[in-house]
Design an enzyme around this catalytic site. Structure first.
Site, PDB file in Angstrom:
ATOM      1  N   PRO A 140       0.851  -1.204   0.000  1.00  0.00           N
ATOM      2  CA  PRO A 140       0.000   0.000   0.000  1.00  0.00           C
ATOM      3  C   PRO A 140       0.882   1.248   0.000  1.00  0.00           C
ATOM      4  O   PRO A 140       1.848   1.328   0.762  1.00  0.00           O
ATOM      5  CB  PRO A 140      -0.753  -0.113   1.334  1.00  0.00           C
ATOM      6  CG  PRO A 140       0.105  -0.977   2.197  1.00  0.00           C
ATOM      7  CD  PRO A 140       0.826  -1.914   1.280  1.00  0.00           C
ATOM      8  N   MET A 141       0.579   2.183  -0.870  1.00  0.00           N
ATOM      9  CA  MET A 141       1.327   3.456  -0.882  1.00  0.00           C
ATOM     10  C   MET A 141       0.321   4.581  -1.132  1.00  0.00           C
ATOM     11  O   MET A 141      -0.253   4.680  -2.222  1.00  0.00           O
ATOM     12  CB  MET A 141       2.396   3.457  -1.973  1.00  0.00           C
ATOM     13  CG  MET A 141       3.593   2.570  -1.663  1.00  0.00           C
ATOM     14  SD  MET A 141       4.856   2.667  -2.932  1.00  0.00           S
ATOM     15  CE  MET A 141       4.114   1.727  -4.254  1.00  0.00           C
ATOM     16  N   CYS A 169       3.047   3.246   9.168  1.00  0.00           N
ATOM     17  CA  CYS A 169       3.250   4.575   8.589  1.00  0.00           C
ATOM     18  C   CYS A 169       4.091   5.455   9.525  1.00  0.00           C
ATOM     19  O   CYS A 169       3.775   5.592  10.709  1.00  0.00           O
ATOM     20  CB  CYS A 169       1.903   5.235   8.326  1.00  0.00           C
ATOM     21  SG  CYS A 169       2.078   6.855   7.582  1.00  0.00           S
ATOM     22  N   GLY A 206       7.005  -2.034  -2.850  1.00  0.00           N
ATOM     23  CA  GLY A 206       6.447  -0.689  -2.925  1.00  0.00           C
ATOM     24  C   GLY A 206       7.150   0.117  -4.006  1.00  0.00           C
ATOM     25  O   GLY A 206       6.779   0.069  -5.189  1.00  0.00           O
ATOM     26  N   ARG A 207       8.204   0.833  -3.591  1.00  0.00           N
ATOM     27  CA  ARG A 207       8.846   1.765  -4.517  1.00  0.00           C
ATOM     28  C   ARG A 207       9.422   1.084  -5.757  1.00  0.00           C
ATOM     29  O   ARG A 207       9.513   1.710  -6.812  1.00  0.00           O
ATOM     30  CB  ARG A 207       9.918   2.561  -3.759  1.00  0.00           C
ATOM     31  CG  ARG A 207       9.297   3.515  -2.738  1.00  0.00           C
ATOM     32  CD  ARG A 207      10.293   3.988  -1.728  1.00  0.00           C
ATOM     33  NE  ARG A 207      10.810   2.884  -0.937  1.00  0.00           N
ATOM     34  CZ  ARG A 207      11.836   2.944  -0.123  1.00  0.00           C
ATOM     35  NH1 ARG A 207      12.485   4.079   0.017  1.00  0.00           N
ATOM     36  NH2 ARG A 207      12.231   1.880   0.561  1.00  0.00           N
TER      37      ARG A 207
HETATM   38  C1  LIG Z   1       4.785   7.188  -1.227  1.00  0.00           C
HETATM   39  C2  LIG Z   1       4.609   6.116  -0.188  1.00  0.00           C
HETATM   40  C3  LIG Z   1       3.390   5.981   0.438  1.00  0.00           C
HETATM   41  C4  LIG Z   1       3.202   4.973   1.392  1.00  0.00           C
HETATM   42  N1  LIG Z   1       1.972   4.825   1.961  1.00  0.00           N
HETATM   43  C5  LIG Z   1       1.747   3.771   2.796  1.00  0.00           C
HETATM   44  C6  LIG Z   1       0.445   3.504   3.285  1.00  0.00           C
HETATM   45  O1  LIG Z   1      -0.538   4.211   2.976  1.00  0.00           O
HETATM   46  N2  LIG Z   1       0.294   2.442   4.127  1.00  0.00           N
HETATM   47  C7  LIG Z   1       1.348   1.640   4.488  1.00  0.00           C
HETATM   48  O2  LIG Z   1       1.167   0.682   5.250  1.00  0.00           O
HETATM   49  N3  LIG Z   1       2.584   1.879   4.027  1.00  0.00           N
HETATM   50  C8  LIG Z   1       2.801   2.893   3.176  1.00  0.00           C
HETATM   51  N4  LIG Z   1       4.047   3.079   2.656  1.00  0.00           N
HETATM   52  C9  LIG Z   1       5.121   2.130   2.981  1.00  0.00           C
HETATM   53  C10 LIG Z   1       5.200   1.013   1.932  1.00  0.00           C
HETATM   54  O3  LIG Z   1       4.031   0.220   1.940  1.00  0.00           O
HETATM   55  C11 LIG Z   1       6.433   0.105   2.193  1.00  0.00           C
HETATM   56  O4  LIG Z   1       6.296  -0.484   3.443  1.00  0.00           O
HETATM   57  C12 LIG Z   1       7.747   0.870   2.149  1.00  0.00           C
HETATM   58  O5  LIG Z   1       7.801   1.752   1.042  1.00  0.00           O
HETATM   59  C13 LIG Z   1       8.935  -0.112   2.065  1.00  0.00           C
HETATM   60  O6  LIG Z   1       8.824  -0.929   0.927  1.00  0.00           O
HETATM   61  P1  LIG Z   1       9.648  -0.614  -0.431  1.00  0.00           P
HETATM   62  O7  LIG Z   1      11.094  -0.513  -0.059  1.00  0.00           O
HETATM   63  O8  LIG Z   1       9.355  -1.802  -1.317  1.00  0.00           O
HETATM   64  O9  LIG Z   1       9.137   0.677  -0.966  1.00  0.00           O
HETATM   65  C14 LIG Z   1       4.271   4.098   1.735  1.00  0.00           C
HETATM   66  C15 LIG Z   1       5.495   4.258   1.093  1.00  0.00           C
HETATM   67  C16 LIG Z   1       5.674   5.234   0.140  1.00  0.00           C
HETATM   68  C17 LIG Z   1       7.016   5.352  -0.546  1.00  0.00           C
END
Ligand SMILES: Cc1cc2nc3c(=O)[nH]c(=O)nc-3n(C[C@H](O)[C@H](O)[C@H](O)COP(=O)(O)O)c2cc1C
Length: 320
Positions: A16-17, A100, A224-225
């Protein structure tokens, strides 16, 4: 990978992002191999549910695939009510956000700010699990800070409270997005609970995906990213995990179709004013390698009209 009664097509999940995993992006990622795509978070505060932003976030009732909707908040009763609302709107899984790190969310003791309060965590989890008849999942960080990394304790509470899958981002709140995610805590959690564990953090390549799955023993990984500007990463990882080999890179034509289709879907979903604005960041991610000078980005970001945006993008891509 199963979550309650739901059998996922595979174990690669879109994280989720907020501001990114809207309906068009979730549908795109699923069409490109994501086994599940979790929605942006919805606040448990009913006062915001009528805002335009929340209404768009609640638009999933007829979405394809398994609909997992995330909620965030700090009050057990309010979280239960939010969970019920999401289920009425069509959620098939309710996901709870305890990861978050945003100050705005944390100052209301929501998101990762709940981690230092295991009793409140338990009260929220039990309240939500008892309020809905769909599986409830939880997403956490490994703790508040490296000195109080209580991810395992929270994971055990989750298991006892009836949570049906747990996603763990391998950083503490204090780490924000700095440094590298660590996978030792995720491995320890996996070894000590029986519910499915989903490993998350810094997975941006097929090799890293395999490494994290092997190292942690997790049941699934969450990206995510790494999916921003590269929604095809899910197919690439699935192929690599099945065959041990990288799949052939997408043809230029296929990438063009994905980009134009995504931008068009954003225009349709958000409308002709918001659509082009939202499309800008996605196009920036897609083209960050080939437009390093930012020349095209400046030109593209000055366009307000949906048609002109699509035409300009198509012309640019055809000349690459
Ligand atoms: C722009 C952005 C928005 C995010 N929004 C949420 C969110 O709404 N809920 C959540 O549980 N995590 C949120 N995250 C965290 C991501 O779900 C994830 O845990 C984090 O980015 C690490 O994973 P990654 O390295 O694959 O990006 C967000 C991350 C980013 C970069």
């Amino acid at each position: 990978m199963r979550i309650g009664q739901h059998q996922l097509d595979n174990n690669i999940i879109l994280a989720p992002m907020a501001g990114v995993t809207d309906r068009p992006f979730r549908e795109l990622c699923r069409s490109l191999g994501a086994g599940l795509a979790v929605s942006e978070m919805l606040s448990s505060n009913p006062r915001v549910w009528n805002s335009k932003k929340s209404k768009l976030r609640m638009d999933y009732h007829d979405e394809s695939g398994i609909r997992s909707v995330q909620i965030a908040g700090s009050e057990p009763a309010a979280m239960a009510a939010a969970a019920q609302l999401t289920v009425q709107q069509g959620a098939q899984i309710v996901d709870i956000n305890m990861g978050c790190p945003a100050k705005k969310v944390n100052k209301k003791k929501a998101g990762s700010a709940l981690l230092p309060h295991p009793e409140l965590v338990q009260a929220i989890l039990e309240s939500v699990v008892n309020a809905v008849d769909v599986p409830v999942t939880l997403k956490i960080r490994t703790g508040w800070d490296p000195e109080s990394r209580n991810g395992l304790e929270i994971a055990q509470i989750a298991e006892q409270s009836g949570i049906q899958a747990l996603a763990v981002h391998g950083r503490t709140r204090q780490c924000l997005y700095n440094g590298l995610a660590e996978y030792d805590t995720i491995k320890t959690i996996k070894e000590n609970v029986t519910i499915p564990v989903i490993a998350n953090g810094d997975i941006t390549s097929v090799e890293k995906a395999k490494f994290v799955l092997d190292y942690t023993g997790a049941d699934a990984i969450m990206i995510g990213r790494g999916a921003q500007g590269a929604p095809w990463i899910f197919n690439e990882i699935n192929h690599y995990l099945k065959t041990g080999e990288q799949c052939a890179p997408l043809e230029k034509m296929e990438i063009t179709q994905i980009l134009l289709g995504h931008v068009q879907a954003l225009h349709e979903f958000y409308g002709e004013v918001m659509g082009p604005r939202i499309a800008r960041k996605h196009v920036g991610w897609y083209l960050k390698e080939q437009d390093q000078s930012g020349y095209f980005k400046r030109q593209f970001n000055a366009i307000d009209s949906p048609i002109e945006q699509l035409n300009t993008l198509e012309t640019y891509l055809n000349h690459q």
